[in-house]
Design an enzyme around this catalytic site. Structure first.
Site, PDB file in Angstrom:
ATOM      1  N   LYS A 240      -2.934   0.046 -25.152  1.00  0.00           N
ATOM      2  CA  LYS A 240      -3.135  -0.209 -26.482  1.00  0.00           C
ATOM      3  C   LYS A 240      -2.003  -0.178 -27.317  1.00  0.00           C
ATOM      4  CE  LYS A 240      -7.689   1.963 -25.785  1.00  0.00           C
ATOM      5  NZ  LYS A 240      -7.697   2.487 -24.469  1.00  0.00           N
TER       6      LYS A 240
ATOM      7  N   THR B  21      -4.036   5.613 -22.229  1.00  0.00           N
ATOM      8  CA  THR B  21      -3.997   4.324 -21.706  1.00  0.00           C
ATOM      9  C   THR B  21      -2.483   3.801 -21.876  1.00  0.00           C
ATOM     10  OG1 THR B  21      -4.994   3.743 -23.614  1.00  0.00           O
ATOM     11  CG2 THR B  21      -6.284   3.864 -21.445  1.00  0.00           C
TER      12      THR B  21
ATOM     13  N   GLU C  75      -0.535   4.833  -0.412  1.00  0.00           N
ATOM     14  CA  GLU C  75      -1.046   5.980  -0.817  1.00  0.00           C
ATOM     15  C   GLU C  75      -0.502   7.368  -0.651  1.00  0.00           C
ATOM     16  OE1 GLU C  75      -4.577   6.474   1.402  1.00  0.00           O
ATOM     17  OE2 GLU C  75      -5.708   4.698   0.519  1.00  0.00           O
TER      18      GLU C  75
ATOM     19  N   ASP D 218      -6.650  13.007 -25.705  1.00  0.00           N
ATOM     20  CA  ASP D 218      -6.682  11.780 -25.069  1.00  0.00           C
ATOM     21  C   ASP D 218      -5.985  10.952 -26.216  1.00  0.00           C
ATOM     22  OD1 ASP D 218      -7.164   9.068 -24.530  1.00  0.00           O
ATOM     23  OD2 ASP D 218      -9.566   9.522 -24.181  1.00  0.00           O
TER      24      ASP D 218
ATOM     25  N   TYR E 247       0.767  -1.134  -0.124  1.00  0.00           N
ATOM     26  CA  TYR E 247       0.004  -0.101   0.052  1.00  0.00           C
ATOM     27  C   TYR E 247       1.043   1.277   0.119  1.00  0.00           C
ATOM     28  CZ  TYR E 247      -5.191  -0.097  -0.001  1.00  0.00           C
ATOM     29  OH  TYR E 247      -6.460  -0.045  -0.102  1.00  0.00           O
TER      30      TYR E 247
ATOM     31  N   ARG F 275      -2.664  -2.950 -18.468  1.00  0.00           N
ATOM     32  CA  ARG F 275      -3.821  -1.907 -18.264  1.00  0.00           C
ATOM     33  C   ARG F 275      -3.447  -0.924 -17.135  1.00  0.00           C
ATOM     34  NH1 ARG F 275      -7.011  -4.866 -21.359  1.00  0.00           N
ATOM     35  NH2 ARG F 275      -8.737  -3.106 -21.530  1.00  0.00           N
TER      36      ARG F 275
HETATM   37  N1  DSN Z   1     -10.893   2.942 -25.201  1.00  0.00           N
HETATM   38  C1  DSN Z   1     -12.014   1.979 -25.766  1.00  0.00           C
HETATM   39  C2  DSN Z   1     -11.487   1.226 -26.961  1.00  0.00           C
HETATM   40  O1  DSN Z   1     -11.340   2.020 -27.921  1.00  0.00           O
HETATM   41  O2  DSN Z   1     -11.844   0.007 -27.296  1.00  0.00           O
HETATM   42  C3  DSN Z   1     -12.525   1.242 -24.627  1.00  0.00           C
HETATM   43  O3  DSN Z   1     -13.057   2.099 -23.646  1.00  0.00           O
END
Ligand code: DSN
Length: 390
Positions: free
Chosen positions: A225, A222, A48, A196, A46, A231
């Site tokens: 991808k 993210t 925080e 984004d 942990y 993730r």
């Molecule tokens: N980011 C999305 C996608 O493109 O699959 C899922 O939230």
């Protein structure tokens, strides 16, 4: 593993992943090193707070891990630590985006984001997401004729609506973005510019897609991808007199989250080091070439590709073709039966519903990781054509 039930299921999923052709535009295959970091004892800790300012003891090792992840995140996008800060704690893309709004947009304020059915994301202010309940979306879309962003229309809307933040972010927009135009428009209406970059971050890191960093105030992405990591998500914020990094840090913790997932952060660090290696440049370039080959071959076979093609890792195929083809759900189901995994997707100005839209979204990132080249993607296009026409 002693839990034989879960072990059996993990093995089955491993086999499934091996046996399919994965064209999900938001998925990828991580390295064994990323998996090792994710499955490590770091999950027990942990922590925080932030490095050197934690609410628990025993953080001397995990502080180093979090700092390393931050350094690597800046390095992979060639950012100077005196100009950019990064928060590596967001658990995934949606909480990262919410944290940005929490930091910068007063409750009820306006978020200008691309509508979901034109290629935006739920967290760009859609009404079913918390981002559309706590804030007000000013949606923008693509031009009916070109199926690309009409920057003049965007400017007009922004100047009229005066949003607090403009989100230049996309989950199903295949083209390059004119980041400089977005900057001009944000300046014209006094809004923050948030990018984004979740889908194309790996392409930017590998030099195969234009970087938004010279223009944005905030960049979220993210890591799972095209960056080919676990993730997770990152929030980059510009260091200037507005104090963005402090606001973002406060919004992530304690605003949105409790303890960071240190195993995940270590895996992010591992992935980012892989992304900075020369081999990743080749990978990113190949991802773009493969998507172009897939798009080109499908077009030759008579399928309509939204906006006429792609500049990135993804493309949208209009499988409905105004009633001459089949629905997106049937297309995706038929492909899955044949071992090709895609997702059904709305196309701009779709006459059909999101549960059975007119399109499917295809991406090249995962299969490029598995070593496929243009000729393989042309072959995949021919398979898709055969399956959808029978
Ligand atoms: N980011 C999305 C996608 O493109 O699959 C899922 O939230």
């Amino acid at each position: 593993m002693h839990d034989t039930q879960i072990k059996k299921l993990i093995d089955a999923e491993k086999r499934r992943q091996k046996n399919v052709i994965n064209l999900i535009a938001s998925e990828n295959y991580v390295s064994k090193d990323v998996l090792e970091a994710l499955g490590s004892e770091l999950t027990n800790k942990y922590a925080e707070g932030y490095s050197a300012l934690r609410y628990y003891g025993g953080n001397e090792i995990v502080d180093q891990i979090e700092n390393l992840a931050k350094t690597r995140a800046l390095t992979v996008f060639s950012l100077k630590p005196e100009e950019w800060a990064v928060n590596v704690q967001p658990l995934s893309g949606s909480p990262a985006n919410v944290a940005v709004y929490l930091a910068l947009v007063p409750q009820g304020g306006k978020i200008m984001g691309m509508s979901l059915d034109h290629g935006g994301h739920l967290t760009h202010g859609h009404k079913v997401s918390i981002t559309g309940k706590m804030w007000t979306q000013v949606p923008y879309g693509v031009s009916k004729e070109t199926e690309r962003i009409d920057y003049d229309a965007l400017r007009e809307l922004a100047v009229r609506e005066k949003p607090a933040i403009i989100v230049a972010g996309f989950t199903a927009y295949p083209r390059v973005i004119d980041w400089a135009k977005f900057r001009e428009i944000a300046d014209a209406c006094g809004a923050y510019l948030m990018v984004d970059l979740s889908h194309t971050a790996g392409l930017v890191a590998g030099g195969a897609y234009p970087s938004p960093f010279p223009y944005a105030d905030i960049v979220t992405t993210t890591v799972h991808k095209t960056l080919r990591g676990p993730r997770s998500a990152l929030i980059f914020s510009k260091k200037d007199t507005r104090g963005l990094p402090v606001k973002i840090d406060k919004a992530v913790f304690p605003g949105m989250q409790g303890g960071p997932h240190l195993n995940q952060i270590a895996a992010v660090a591992v992935a980012l080091q892989e992304d900075a290696a020369p081999a990743f440049k080749k990978y990113a370039a190949q991802v773009v070439k493969n998507a172009a080959a897939l798009s080109d071959e499908l077009q030759k076979l008579g399928w309509r590709i939204v906006s006429g093609g792609t500049d990135s890792h993804l493309l949208l195929v209009d499988v409905w073709m105004a009633g001459k083809g089949i629905g997106g759900k049937e297309a995706s189901d038929r492909l899955e039966k044949a071992g090709i995994i895609v997702n059904k997707n709305t196309i701009p100005n779709d006459a059909r519903s999101p549960v059975d839209p007119s399109g499917i979204r295809l991406g090249s990132a995962a299969e490029t990781t598995r070593g496929k080249k243009e000729k393989d993607f042309r072959e995949i296009a021919r398979k898709i054509d055969k399956i959808l026409r029978t």
